[in-house]
Design an enzyme around this catalytic site. Structure first.
Site, PDB file in Angstrom:
ATOM      1  CG  MET A  24     -15.715  55.272 -19.851  1.00 17.67           C
ATOM      2  SD  MET A  24     -16.720  55.642 -18.622  1.00 17.67           S
ATOM      3  CE  MET A  24     -17.731  56.633 -18.549  1.00 17.67           C
ATOM      4  CD  GLU A  83      -4.319  72.968 -39.382  1.00 11.43           C
ATOM      5  OE1 GLU A  83      -4.464  72.065 -38.634  1.00 11.43           O
ATOM      6  OE2 GLU A  83      -3.624  73.632 -39.845  1.00 11.43           O
ATOM      7  CG  PHE A 118       2.668  71.674 -51.693  1.00 10.19           C
ATOM      8  CD1 PHE A 118       3.136  70.742 -51.086  1.00 10.19           C
ATOM      9  CD2 PHE A 118       2.440  72.965 -51.131  1.00 10.19           C
ATOM     10  CE1 PHE A 118       3.964  70.712 -49.978  1.00 10.19           C
ATOM     11  CE2 PHE A 118       2.741  72.847 -50.085  1.00 10.19           C
ATOM     12  CZ  PHE A 118       3.806  71.620 -49.407  1.00 10.19           C
ATOM     13  CD  GLN A 119       1.245  71.912 -47.876  1.00 12.61           C
ATOM     14  OE1 GLN A 119       0.433  73.287 -47.530  1.00 12.61           O
ATOM     15  NE2 GLN A 119       1.217  71.789 -46.204  1.00 12.61           N
ATOM     16  CE  LYS A 178      -1.832  79.878 -53.900  1.00 13.62           C
ATOM     17  NZ  LYS A 178      -0.224  79.194 -53.954  1.00 13.62           N
TER      18      LYS A 178
HETATM   19  C1  FAD Z   1     -18.887  58.628 -22.281  1.00 15.10           C
HETATM   20  C2  FAD Z   1     -19.801  59.264 -22.776  1.00 15.10           C
HETATM   21  C3  FAD Z   1     -21.342  58.888 -22.261  1.00 15.10           C
HETATM   22  C4  FAD Z   1     -22.663  58.798 -22.598  1.00 15.10           C
HETATM   23  N1  FAD Z   1     -23.731  58.730 -21.263  1.00 15.10           N
HETATM   24  C5  FAD Z   1     -24.570  59.066 -21.787  1.00 15.10           C
HETATM   25  C6  FAD Z   1     -26.075  58.937 -21.209  1.00 15.10           C
HETATM   26  O1  FAD Z   1     -26.011  58.237 -19.984  1.00 15.10           O
HETATM   27  N2  FAD Z   1     -27.232  59.190 -21.014  1.00 15.10           N
HETATM   28  C7  FAD Z   1     -27.753  60.131 -21.946  1.00 15.10           C
HETATM   29  O2  FAD Z   1     -28.490  60.408 -22.205  1.00 15.10           O
HETATM   30  N3  FAD Z   1     -26.619  60.310 -23.014  1.00 15.10           N
HETATM   31  C8  FAD Z   1     -25.283  60.454 -22.666  1.00 15.10           C
HETATM   32  N4  FAD Z   1     -24.254  60.264 -23.890  1.00 15.10           N
HETATM   33  C9  FAD Z   1     -24.508  61.200 -24.755  1.00 15.10           C
HETATM   34  C10 FAD Z   1     -25.038  60.501 -26.149  1.00 15.10           C
HETATM   35  O3  FAD Z   1     -24.625  59.441 -26.624  1.00 15.10           O
HETATM   36  C11 FAD Z   1     -26.271  61.326 -26.814  1.00 15.10           C
HETATM   37  O4  FAD Z   1     -24.798  62.648 -27.443  1.00 15.10           O
HETATM   38  C12 FAD Z   1     -26.996  61.892 -26.282  1.00 15.10           C
HETATM   39  O5  FAD Z   1     -28.298  60.957 -25.250  1.00 15.10           O
HETATM   40  C13 FAD Z   1     -27.712  62.460 -27.561  1.00 15.10           C
HETATM   41  O6  FAD Z   1     -29.238  63.565 -26.692  1.00 15.10           O
HETATM   42  P1  FAD Z   1     -29.684  64.132 -27.696  1.00 15.10           P
HETATM   43  O7  FAD Z   1     -31.145  62.965 -28.656  1.00 15.10           O
HETATM   44  O8  FAD Z   1     -31.246  64.732 -26.565  1.00 15.10           O
HETATM   45  O9  FAD Z   1     -28.820  65.104 -28.915  1.00 15.10           O
HETATM   46  P2  FAD Z   1     -29.130  64.909 -29.966  1.00 15.10           P
HETATM   47  O10 FAD Z   1     -27.788  63.719 -30.975  1.00 15.10           O
HETATM   48  O11 FAD Z   1     -28.627  66.415 -30.729  1.00 15.10           O
HETATM   49  O12 FAD Z   1     -30.201  64.063 -30.942  1.00 15.10           O
HETATM   50  C14 FAD Z   1     -30.972  66.002 -31.141  1.00 15.10           C
HETATM   51  C15 FAD Z   1     -33.175  65.718 -31.617  1.00 15.10           C
HETATM   52  O13 FAD Z   1     -33.272  66.512 -31.885  1.00 15.10           O
HETATM   53  C16 FAD Z   1     -34.061  66.929 -32.948  1.00 15.10           C
HETATM   54  N5  FAD Z   1     -34.064  68.299 -33.607  1.00 15.10           N
HETATM   55  C17 FAD Z   1     -33.191  69.037 -33.723  1.00 15.10           C
HETATM   56  N6  FAD Z   1     -33.774  70.211 -33.563  1.00 15.10           N
HETATM   57  C18 FAD Z   1     -35.181  70.396 -33.282  1.00 15.10           C
HETATM   58  C19 FAD Z   1     -36.469  70.608 -33.356  1.00 15.10           C
HETATM   59  N7  FAD Z   1     -36.582  72.248 -33.536  1.00 15.10           N
HETATM   60  N8  FAD Z   1     -38.025  70.372 -32.803  1.00 15.10           N
HETATM   61  C20 FAD Z   1     -37.521  68.894 -33.027  1.00 15.10           C
HETATM   62  N9  FAD Z   1     -36.574  67.934 -33.523  1.00 15.10           N
HETATM   63  C21 FAD Z   1     -35.279  68.511 -33.170  1.00 15.10           C
HETATM   64  C22 FAD Z   1     -32.560  66.571 -33.598  1.00 15.10           C
HETATM   65  O14 FAD Z   1     -33.426  66.115 -34.899  1.00 15.10           O
HETATM   66  C23 FAD Z   1     -32.401  64.741 -33.325  1.00 15.10           C
HETATM   67  O15 FAD Z   1     -32.990  64.510 -33.437  1.00 15.10           O
HETATM   68  C24 FAD Z   1     -23.572  59.952 -23.478  1.00 15.10           C
HETATM   69  C25 FAD Z   1     -21.779  60.336 -24.172  1.00 15.10           C
HETATM   70  C26 FAD Z   1     -20.863  59.890 -23.848  1.00 15.10           C
HETATM   71  C27 FAD Z   1     -19.495  60.181 -24.611  1.00 15.10           C
HETATM   72  C1  TPP Z   2     -10.328  60.941 -29.304  1.00 19.00           C
HETATM   73  C2  TPP Z   2     -10.764  59.593 -27.987  1.00 19.00           C
HETATM   74  N1  TPP Z   2     -10.449  58.380 -28.467  1.00 19.00           N
HETATM   75  C3  TPP Z   2     -10.393  57.011 -27.522  1.00 19.00           C
HETATM   76  C4  TPP Z   2     -11.633  57.471 -26.930  1.00 19.00           C
HETATM   77  C5  TPP Z   2     -11.993  56.499 -26.525  1.00 19.00           C
HETATM   78  N2  TPP Z   2     -12.083  56.984 -24.817  1.00 19.00           N
HETATM   79  C6  TPP Z   2     -13.680  57.193 -24.125  1.00 19.00           C
HETATM   80  S1  TPP Z   2     -13.419  57.799 -22.436  1.00 19.00           S
HETATM   81  C7  TPP Z   2     -11.302  57.407 -22.791  1.00 19.00           C
HETATM   82  C8  TPP Z   2     -10.810  58.039 -21.536  1.00 19.00           C
HETATM   83  C9  TPP Z   2     -10.460  59.310 -21.325  1.00 19.00           C
HETATM   84  O1  TPP Z   2      -9.632  59.395 -20.277  1.00 19.00           O
HETATM   85  P1  TPP Z   2      -9.203  60.855 -19.262  1.00 19.00           P
HETATM   86  O2  TPP Z   2      -9.657  61.903 -20.216  1.00 19.00           O
HETATM   87  O3  TPP Z   2      -8.367  61.025 -18.474  1.00 19.00           O
HETATM   88  O4  TPP Z   2     -11.155  60.755 -18.899  1.00 19.00           O
HETATM   89  P2  TPP Z   2     -11.411  60.269 -17.426  1.00 19.00           P
HETATM   90  O5  TPP Z   2     -12.109  59.321 -18.233  1.00 19.00           O
HETATM   91  O6  TPP Z   2     -10.418  59.959 -16.649  1.00 19.00           O
HETATM   92  O7  TPP Z   2     -11.805  61.033 -16.296  1.00 19.00           O
HETATM   93  C10 TPP Z   2     -11.346  56.764 -23.915  1.00 19.00           C
HETATM   94  C11 TPP Z   2      -9.855  56.925 -24.317  1.00 19.00           C
HETATM   95  C12 TPP Z   2     -12.446  58.559 -27.210  1.00 19.00           C
HETATM   96  N3  TPP Z   2     -14.093  58.821 -26.736  1.00 19.00           N
HETATM   97  N4  TPP Z   2     -12.084  59.586 -27.929  1.00 19.00           N
END
Ligand code: FAD
Ligand code: TPP
Ligand code: MG
Length: 586
Positions: A473, A49, A111-112, A161
């Site tokens: 990472m 799911e 249940f569930q 249900k």
């Molecule tokens: C491993 C990892 C590394 C990351 N590294 C980076 C990185 O280096 N750089 C990076 O940028 N991100 C990175 N991220 C992503 C980061 O965590 C955020 O998800 C991202 O920066 C969010 O972008 P955002 O604020 O544009 O979007 P959102 O989080 O979706 O926010 C959108 C915003 O826009 C507003 N909004 C929505 N609709 C409208 C509208 N119609 N008009 C006006 N406002 C609106 C919302 O209210 C909200 O505040 C990383 C994520 C991971 C998992």
């Molecule tokens: C569900 C979940 N568990 C743990 C993490 C922490 N985490 C972030 S990146 C990462 C490693 C990802 O490894 P892989 O899928 O092999 O991608 P790679 O970084 O090697 O490209 C982990 C464990 C996470 N983001 N999400």
């Protein structure tokens, strides 16, 4: 006309324009499943799911419509939770329908039975427990409206249900919805818009921070006109990619922890930041106390809680971004910002010189090389769906996007396991498009049972597995900050090609760039689903994502990829006043 609750569900889904739902049946939702065929709504049977929610999310992000997930009570409902939280963090519109035990036994540990509305209260935009079949049609109508309007997000409907079985006279809801306390905003306050205009017209070193809100408000064209008129360079968040064309001369690439060095340098030196529909996530700002210290700040967001939440701003405009940009356009003056753009070109040239795809390849395969090869082969036209980790950052850096809704990735929650099921949703939403799932060997193994769904649905999905035998990472952090002690990050993997083939999916393995290009070309010619196992460099300079802003550092204090000095010098000073080469990563 008499209808059961179950029939009302499908009748209403059809009226809301739903063509496909993702789910798994079970005891408490079987009544609802039973009449489905009579309503010609397609059901994609997932294998877990969590993946129903991710697939609905991927469907929503690829189509701009509301995605729907269905699960039974108890474990079916709790399995949805990670997918719901993922959608909530990234403002993705999905509606989840869960079965619940019958109303007379709610609260008796039947249940569930699980209190799914209680569990999901903090991770849904809104949720409902429907206790009277007479409310059902209105609830479903409201749920879709809330999910897609204002700041989009997930809505959950819990359906006991007996409510599914009960009969009532079906009266379709009509007219505009007026919900107490819920009023999505439109245009910005004219005074705040005027204050922003004054700052924009007086700026010498402005930068636009374009976020996901650009895509959600469909503001791509007006953002472009605004940037061109005011000659303001544009950097985007991970979720804002595609909101401004990457190939545009004013595009700086992604900002933040793994953003382009030039983008981060520009932010730190800017005298004005224009934050458009982004929420200053900590991956974006680095150390807050030293974030953009020289800049006045304007923030446009339609969610009041985001304004002045993380970064205090000089002008906060509550409004829909498209409408606010349309208000600003006639007020702002044309500008050239020549000196500022020249400075940016110097930073860009250095970044370009460090970029690993510009270097001669060696015998090992580097992930940026194969992602660049996919970008070149697909001419940047594919929809890219990623999992979470290093490969996600490389995909963001090397798959340049000129179009919106083409990168689907879990940003805010960073949910490993998102990639494959979200790609299924995207491919179902866009059968006309080439969809690539770029996944890591760790995250892929969290949801790879969905390969069976790919086969059952006959989806021509392309899976690019970035196989570095590590939770890469986390390993990179261990290399940089934990004395290279790779604690619990090494992965002993199965033979992924044979695994794919066991499901009936064509597989290839690539260990260098030449094999990669050949496999990509063959996979693209193959009519069915494919998987390429890219065996990539595991550690060191070749196995790390650059640049990287260490936790607690300011945005400009990036760990950079080393570069031969001579290359920097030969590139400096080139380019005309506004021309900016395609960004490089280093
Ligand atoms: C491993 C990892 C590394 C990351 N590294 C980076 C990185 O280096 N750089 C990076 O940028 N991100 C990175 N991220 C992503 C980061 O965590 C955020 O998800 C991202 O920066 C969010 O972008 P955002 O604020 O544009 O979007 P959102 O989080 O979706 O926010 C959108 C915003 O826009 C507003 N909004 C929505 N609709 C409208 C509208 N119609 N008009 C006006 N406002 C609106 C919302 O209210 C909200 O505040 C990383 C994520 C991971 C998992
Ligand atoms: C569900 C979940 N568990 C743990 C993490 C922490 N985490 C972030 S990146 C990462 C490693 C990802 O490894 P892989 O899928 O092999 O991608 P790679 O970084 O090697 O490209 C982990 C464990 C996470 N983001 N999400
Ligand atoms: Mg890995």
């Amino acid at each position: 006309m008499k209808r059961t609750g179950a029939q009302i569900v499908w009748e209403m889904l059809r009226r809301e324009g739903v063509e496909v739902v993702f789910g798994i049946p079970g005891g408490a939702i079987m009544h609802t499943y039973h009449p489905r065929k009579e309503y010609s709504i397609h059901h994609v049977l997932v294998r877990h799911e969590q993946c129903a929610a991710h697939a609905a999310d991927g469907y929503a992000r690829a189509s701009g419509r509301v995605g729907v997930a269905i699960a039974t009570s108890g474990p079916g409902a709790t399995n949805l939770v990670t997918g719901v939280a993922t959608a909530m963090m990234d403002s993705s519109p999905i509606v989840c329908i869960t079965g619940q035990v019958a109303t007379p036994v709610i609260g008796s540990d039947a249940f569930q039975e699980t209190d799914i509305t209680g569990i999901t209260l903090p991770i849904t935009k809104h949720n409902y427990l429907v206790t009277d079949v007479n409310d059902l049609a209105d609830v479903i109508h409201e749920a879709f409206y809330i999910a897609r309007s204002g700041r989009p997000g997930p809505v959950l409907i819990d359906l006991p249900k007996d409510v599914q079985q009960a009969e009532t006279d079906f009266v379709p809801p009509e007219g505009e919805l007026q919900l107490a306390g819920y009023h999505p905003v439109g245009a910005g306050d004219p005074l705040a818009v005027q204050q922003a205009t004054t700052l924009i017209n007086g700026a010498e070193r402005p930068v636009i921070l374009a976020g996901h809100g650009v895509l959600m408000s469909d503001a791509m064209d007006v953002l472009r006109s605004f940037a061109e008129k005011t000659k303001t360079p544009v950097t985007f968040t991970l979720l804002g990619k595609g909101g401004f064309p990457a190939s545009h001369p004013l595009a700086l690439g992604m900002m933040g922890m793994h953003g382009e060095a030039v983008a981060n340098q520009a932010i730190q030196e800017a005298d004005l930041l224009l934050a458009f529909g982004m929420r200053f996530d900590d991956r974006v700002t680095g150390k807050l106390e030293r974030y953009a210290p020289k800049a006045r700040k304007v923030h446009v967001d339609l969610d009041a809680v985001e304004l002045n939440k993380i970064v205090p701003v000089d002008v906060a405009i509550l409004g829909d971004l498209r409408e606010v940009l349309e208000q600003l356009m006639p007020l702002v003056e044309p500008a050239s910002h020549q000196e500022w753009l020249e400075q940016i070109n110097l930073w860009r040239a250095e970044t370009h010189a460090r970029d690993v795809v510009n270097r001669p390849q060696n015998s090992r395969l580097l992930a940026p090389h194969f992602i660049n090869a996919i970008w070149e082969a697909t001419l940047g036209e594919a929809i890219l769906v990623t999992d979470v980790g290093q490969h996600q950052m490389w995909a963001a850096q090397y798959y340049h996007l000129d179009r919106p809704h083409s990168l689907i990735t879990s940003g805010g929650l960073g949910t490993m396991g998102f990639g494959l099921p979200a790609a299924i949703g995207a491919q179902v939403a866009r059968p006309d498009k080439e969809v690539w799932a770029i996944v890591g060997d760790g995250g892929f193994q969290m949801t790879l049972q969905e390969l069976a769904t790919v086969i059952q649905e006959q989806l021509p999905l392309r899976i690019a597995l970035c196989n570095n035998n590590y939770l890469g990472m986390v390993r990179q952090w261990q290399e940089f900050f934990y004395d290279r002690r790779y604690e619990s990050t090494h992965l002993v993997n199965p033979d992924f090609v044979r695994l794919a083939e066991a499901y009936g999916i064509r597989g290839w393995r690539a260990t260098n760039l030449e094999e990669s290009c050949k496999a990509i070309a063959e996979a693209r010619r193959h009519p069915g689903p494919t998987l390429i196992d890219f065996k990539t460099a595991q550690e060191g300079e070749e196995g790390n994502v650059y640049p990287m802003v260490p936790a607690g550092a300011a945005l400009h204090e990036m760990i950079r990829r080393p570069v031969p000095r001579v290359e920097i010098e030969s590139k400096q000073g080139g380019g005309d006043e506004t021309h900016i080469d395609r960004p490089g990563r280093g």
